[in-house]
Design an enzyme around this catalytic site. Sequence first.
Site, PDB file in Angstrom:
ATOM      1  N   LEU A  81       4.504  -5.598  -1.511  1.00  0.00           N
ATOM      2  CA  LEU A  81       4.111  -4.769  -0.508  1.00  0.00           C
ATOM      3  C   LEU A  81       2.566  -4.654  -0.748  1.00  0.00           C
ATOM      4  O   LEU A  81       2.144  -4.556  -1.606  1.00  0.00           O
ATOM      5  CB  LEU A  81       4.650  -3.586  -0.422  1.00  0.00           C
ATOM      6  CG  LEU A  81       6.059  -3.303  -0.345  1.00  0.00           C
ATOM      7  CD1 LEU A  81       6.521  -1.807  -0.382  1.00  0.00           C
ATOM      8  CD2 LEU A  81       6.546  -3.952   1.080  1.00  0.00           C
ATOM      9  N   ASP A  82       1.684  -4.884   0.343  1.00  0.00           N
ATOM     10  CA  ASP A  82       0.489  -4.617   0.525  1.00  0.00           C
ATOM     11  C   ASP A  82      -0.037  -3.331  -0.286  1.00  0.00           C
ATOM     12  O   ASP A  82       0.699  -2.248  -0.396  1.00  0.00           O
ATOM     13  CB  ASP A  82      -0.170  -4.924   1.739  1.00  0.00           C
ATOM     14  CG  ASP A  82       0.021  -6.132   2.421  1.00  0.00           C
ATOM     15  OD1 ASP A  82       0.060  -7.307   1.573  1.00  0.00           O
ATOM     16  OD2 ASP A  82      -0.016  -6.337   3.598  1.00  0.00           O
ATOM     17  N   ILE A  83      -1.234  -3.107  -0.642  1.00  0.00           N
ATOM     18  CA  ILE A  83      -1.617  -1.968  -1.335  1.00  0.00           C
ATOM     19  C   ILE A  83      -1.686  -0.689  -0.530  1.00  0.00           C
ATOM     20  O   ILE A  83      -1.471   0.319  -0.696  1.00  0.00           O
ATOM     21  CB  ILE A  83      -3.414  -2.142  -1.901  1.00  0.00           C
ATOM     22  CG1 ILE A  83      -3.444  -1.015  -2.675  1.00  0.00           C
ATOM     23  CG2 ILE A  83      -4.174  -2.294  -0.922  1.00  0.00           C
ATOM     24  CD1 ILE A  83      -4.805  -0.970  -3.524  1.00  0.00           C
ATOM     25  N   THR A 117       0.576  -0.484   2.070  1.00  0.00           N
ATOM     26  CA  THR A 117       1.811  -0.403   2.708  1.00  0.00           C
ATOM     27  C   THR A 117       2.728   0.189   1.814  1.00  0.00           C
ATOM     28  O   THR A 117       2.615   0.234   0.556  1.00  0.00           O
ATOM     29  CB  THR A 117       2.372  -1.951   3.005  1.00  0.00           C
ATOM     30  OG1 THR A 117       1.515  -2.629   3.889  1.00  0.00           O
ATOM     31  CG2 THR A 117       3.897  -1.869   3.435  1.00  0.00           C
ATOM     32  N   HIS A 141       1.050 -10.945   3.638  1.00  0.00           N
ATOM     33  CA  HIS A 141       0.469 -10.153   5.030  1.00  0.00           C
ATOM     34  C   HIS A 141       1.116 -10.680   6.053  1.00  0.00           C
ATOM     35  O   HIS A 141       0.879 -10.640   7.274  1.00  0.00           O
ATOM     36  CB  HIS A 141      -0.971 -10.161   5.197  1.00  0.00           C
ATOM     37  CG  HIS A 141      -2.045  -9.556   4.332  1.00  0.00           C
ATOM     38  ND1 HIS A 141      -1.694  -8.638   3.185  1.00  0.00           N
ATOM     39  CD2 HIS A 141      -3.141 -10.047   3.631  1.00  0.00           C
ATOM     40  CE1 HIS A 141      -2.562  -8.356   2.385  1.00  0.00           C
ATOM     41  NE2 HIS A 141      -3.401  -9.279   2.617  1.00  0.00           N
TER      42      HIS A 141
END
Length: 239
Positions: free
Chosen positions: A103-105, A107, A191
């Site tokens: 997961l993105d930072i 998210t 992403h």
Amino acid sequence: MRLDKLLGNMGYGSRKELRTLVKKGLVTVDGVVPKSSDINVDPEKQVILFNGDRVTYKPYVYLMMNKPQGVISATEDSRGQRCAVDLVGEEFSMYDLSPAGRLDIDTEGFLLLTNDGAFIHDVISPKKHVVKEYYACLEGVATEEDVKAFADGLILADGTECMEAELVIVGTDTDTNTSEVVVKICEGKFHQVKRMTLSRGLKVTYLKRMAIGGLRLGTDLEAGEYRELTLEEKESILR
């Protein structure tokens, strides 16, 4: 398996330390102090005690974490940023945990952590069609044309082809030019949800993963909290 390997994997000490501890009589197998730490044992059939406490051996663990924003989905980071595994307590410190998909930072949501490499492969492989479900807030008004475009499979600006995906419009507000949607994908490209929505002129302002396969994020977990999955929950991910 060897006794010293078993105890070492469970975090009771190094092989050298365990040789000393066994000689001191701190370890028993079926009530008997072993003569050596390199004997073979069966942890499923034999009672192994360390300093009087039962040693329960589990080769793999599976954790559900509600990842907060500001934490990266990695085991370590050269820049010193806080990693998801840093949130896991000492009770699982002996396991070499890794995230099953990232997961993105910025998210939030369901992050699966395990030391089972084969299971990680099955979860993230597009060929296994394990659905990842996200809730997103968007800048822009989503339309039925966007729903169809997701269902047909998007081609991103750089030429990246995405598999068919599901876009569900939860609500839109033309006054504020915003939308709430649910996105379901079987891939995990870089992403991906943000890039897919952006290809339709919609910008993600908030993103949270709600489910992996047949398992939803527990409502009992606050941001940064985690818990071990039951066997049934683990199996439901790939079911």
